[in-house]
Design a protein around this motif. Structure first.
Motif, mmCIF file in Angstrom:
data_model
loop_
_atom_site.group_PDB
_atom_site.id
_atom_site.type_symbol
_atom_site.label_atom_id
_atom_site.label_comp_id
_atom_site.label_asym_id
_atom_site.label_seq_id
_atom_site.Cartn_x
_atom_site.Cartn_y
_atom_site.Cartn_z
ATOM 1 N N SER A 149 41.283 38.158 38.955
ATOM 2 C CA SER A 149 41.395 37.913 37.516
ATOM 3 C C SER A 149 40.170 37.176 36.985
ATOM 4 N N GLN A 193 37.596 39.951 36.709
ATOM 5 C CA GLN A 193 37.903 40.904 35.648
ATOM 6 C C GLN A 193 37.768 40.299 34.255
ATOM 7 N N SER A 214 42.349 50.518 43.511
ATOM 8 C CA SER A 214 41.579 49.280 43.338
ATOM 9 C C SER A 214 41.805 48.285 44.470
ATOM 10 N N LEU A 242 34.277 41.483 32.977
ATOM 11 C CA LEU A 242 33.830 42.850 33.178
ATOM 12 C C LEU A 242 33.474 43.516 31.847
ATOM 13 N N ARG A 288 43.904 44.022 43.799
ATOM 14 C CA ARG A 288 43.063 43.530 42.701
ATOM 15 C C ARG A 288 43.832 43.537 41.382
ATOM 16 N N GLU A 289 44.870 44.383 41.304
ATOM 17 C CA GLU A 289 45.673 44.501 40.089
ATOM 18 C C GLU A 289 47.147 44.504 40.465
#
Length: 713
Positions: A532, A535, A282, A538, A297-298
């Motif tokens: 965040s 997300q 990601s 999503l 991203r994470e």
């Protein structure tokens, strides 16, 4: 969103028409170029022309917008390649544009002298094709050739041709890629090989309509004979390759994107051996000279340490390849900040950080010796007696002039009421600013007297604090005579894309000067607060984007800025899905909706053109458990004829091979049959941008503004 087309570059009408559910009475409108659907389009285009384009105000709007788009006082955006600055330019004389170049000495003058390389209008006339410019890649370091991409009518599918920069002509028997989604780039410094990722026959494209393979194509051979370097799965999103031209650090990479936020990057070694960079799928890795950066991203736990999503990490590339996993944290997110971008110069890394949707810039200088720390300092926008002037609540963007050779930056500033400026900024070895050189500035395209910009925050349904910008008249002692004001609310809320302040002569002339209030909502699904924020909206959480947008609408009414009858919503692409959900889910909040190149049928979207590539964003409607939440934000299925809906304008393009025009066609037909106030216009050219020329863009924008003025006043 990224782009899709059938392997031969045409729209995939047959897939649309044959696999659609039989219960859908409007399935026939998915046949993009079918005789009956196009007759339906022309009929409704004529109705829209009669309703919107016949008024004196429309002509004023169209003319004013076209003057902005065709203005010879626009800033010529340039890229440096060797001693030249290259620019693509359109105006009233060059409708489809010219690719041209000049020198630094000339660019610094008020009237630069340009050498025209390609006249796209002349090329289109000579070849009988409505070519639209898609960019060029200049061969480095020789700077003698370029790979030029051209699109038929503005579609994402395009062709690539080799161009000789010395003779200013296309190379006979040179590299030439047939029309397809994909691309082609130089594979080495000699210019005798290219990386090509394109349609090469049956099985070479993904279900999203993008290339599944990447090949090395050598000069003098046929494309069909080129050697395959990598092949992904048919269910992947796309495959691509790139050659790093940095002197002393030349290397090749292959990128396999399985989905929007799931990809692998490979170092291409001798004998075409691929070595995957061991970073999270990601994340976004980047390489500059001896450095590897990884934007997360994470959260990532590696070598006993956890790094937060949204962070930017750095390590020496060779150490990383040897197995070391000791990273320097160059940026870590906070509750109000996110990394908006980064730019390498020759010796420095410049970070662009958003803090409550306001830019902050830092210069980071990597260590020269082992164990030494990175040095950090704010980017000083002043050099000597000159500085970059920053209006309040403006956007500032930076980019390297030439990251291979010098420590210089392009600095662009723009605000809702402040015309865009372009400057050059030079850094010394320590990252301190040594000089600021103002280069170009837009003129004022509209009268901003009495207008001001505010930033507000509203609490969404789940308690989240959501920002938005408002451009309106200065408050007066007794404001009753101008309230409620016609107000246009826009947003996007998807794909980690941020909506930032920016100067628009078209909005200024067509809306603000005429007394309208303009509002930009920074809703979840975007990137304003990092991964965040994206997300949080999503798939099964998509409703939060729409709750945020509705909360802004209610706040505008609650603050007395407007009322529902005078409040309009406008959005395109994913933003079209957003306002489609306002139309069906919050109709009581709005007096009019403008829905442009939209997604609307979320049951069918993954089977239409590039739709399959967006399942990481929305979910898979063919999976029953996912359709249960997708149907809650599918306007085509949520439409209830018994509900009172605000008037709506749908616009799209026949040549949009990214978001299928069937979405807008079917929704319009469904609502018209129910007796709703629907206006529909489809531009025959234009691609996903909706227009192939400035004249088309001015027309499309003008009908939207005319529709809003008619319905909101």
């Amino acid at each position: 969103m990224t782009s899709t087309t059938a392997p031969d570059g045409t729209t995939r009408a047959s897939d649309a028409a044959t696999s659609v559910e039989t219960a859908d009475p409007y399935a026939w409108l998915e046949d993009v170029d079918g005789t009956e659907p196009l007759a339906w389009v022309r009929e409704h285009n004529a109705d829209a022309d009669a309703a919107l384009a016949a008024s004196a105000r429309f002509e004023e709007l169209r003319t004013g917008i076209l003057q902005v788009l065709d203005s010879t006082e626009k800033i010529p955006a340039v890229v440096q390649r060797g001693a030249h600055l290259y620019n693509f330019w359109t105006d009233a004389e060059h409708v489809r544009g010219v690719w041209r170049r000049t020198t630094w000495a000339s660019y610094r003058t008020a009237d630069p002298q340009w050498e025209v390389l390609i006249d796209v209008d002349a090329l289109a006339e000579a070849e009988g094709v409505g070519w639209v410019w898609h960019g060029a890649r200049v061969l480095r370091p020789s700077l003698t050739r370029a790979l030029v991409a051209l699109s038929r009518g503005g579609a994402d599918a395009d062709v690539t041709r080799e161009f000789d920069l010395t003779t200013r002509s296309f190379v006979e028997d040179g590299f030439s890629r047939p029309e397809s989604k994909g691309g082609m780039g130089w594979a080495d410094a000699t210019g005798d090989a290219v990386f090509v990722y394109t349609d090469v026959g049956e099985g070479s494209m993904t279900t999203s309509g993008y290339p599944r393979t990447v090949r090395r194509w050598r000069r003098g051979s046929a494309l069909a004979e080129s050697s395959e370097i990598f092949a992904g799965e048919v269910t992947d999103l796309s495959i691509a390759a790139v050659h790093d031209t940095t002197p002393g650090f030349e290397r090749d990479f292959v990128v396999r994107a399985r989905a929007f936020y799931d990809s692998d990057t490979y170092l291409l070694g001798d004998d075409d051996v691929l070595t995957r960079l061991d970073v999270p799928p990601s994340s976004e890795p980047g390489v500059h000279r001896e450095w590897l950066t990884v934007e997360l991203r994470e959260d990532w736990t590696v070598a006993g340490r956890t790094y937060p999503g949204g962070a930017l990490l750095a390590a020496r590339f060779d150490d990383f390849r040897a197995g070391a996993r000791d990273f320097e944290v160059l940026y870590a997110p906070t509750a109000t900040t996110s990394l908006a971008g980064m730019s390498w110069t020759r010796h420095h890394l410049v970070l662009n950080i958003l803090d409550d949707v306001t830019n902050r810039l830092e210069v980071l200088t990597p260590p020269t010796g082992a164990g030494a720390p990175w040095r950090r300092r704010p980017l000083d926008l002043a050099g000597g007696s000159t500085r970059v002037e920053l209006p309040e609540l403006a956007t500032i963007a930076v980019g390297a002039v030439d990251p291979d050779e010098e420590d210089a930056l392009w600095v662009t500033t723009s605000g809702f009421l402040s015309p865009t400026t372009l400057s050059r900024l030079d850094l010394d070895a320590d990252g301190a600013t040594t000089a600021v050189e103002p280069l170009k500035a837009l003129p004022a395209f509209f009268d901003a007297t009495g207008l001001h910009v505010e930033q507000h925050f509203v609490t969404s349904a789940d308690g989240t604090r959501v920002p938005y910008f408002q451009v309106s008249r200065e408050p007066v002692a007794d404001d009753a005579q101008v309230r409620p004001a016609p107000t246009l609310l826009t947003g996007y809320g998807g794909f980690e894309i941020s909506r930032l302040p920016g100067y628009s002569g078209s909005v200024g002339r067509s809306w603000l000067e005429r007394g309208g209030v303009y509002v930009v909502a920074n809703i979840r699904g975007g990137g304003e607060y990092g991964p965040s924020w994206h997300q949080a909206a999503l798939q099964e959480k998509r409703h939060r984007s729409y709750e945020d947008f509705a909360a802004v609408a209610r706040d505008l009414v609650g603050r007395g800025v407007t009322d529902p009858a005078h409040l309009g919503a406008q959005g395109g692409s994913n933003g079209g899905l957003l306002v489609g959900n306002m139309l069906t889910g919050y109709p009581e909040l709005f007096g009019a909706v403008v829905c442009q190149v939209p997604l609307l049928d979320m049951k069918r979207y993954s089977h239409l053109l590039a739709g399959a590539s967006w399942m990481a964003e929305y979910g898979d409607p063919d999976a029953p458990e996912q359709w249960e939440f997708i149907r809650t934000f599918s306007p085509y299925h949520l439409f209830d004829p018994a509900v009172v809906h605000p008037p709506v304008l749908f616009t799209t393009s026949t040549r949009d091979d990214r978001v299928h025009p069937g979405h807008a066609r079917k929704m319009a037909a469904k609502m018209l049959e129910a007796g709703k106030d629907v206006t529909y216009y489809e531009n025959i050219e234009g691609g996903h941008g909706g227009a192939a020329t400035n004249a088309q863009a001015a027309f499309m924008q003008a009908i939207a503004f005319e529709f809003l003025w008619q319905r909101l006043t």
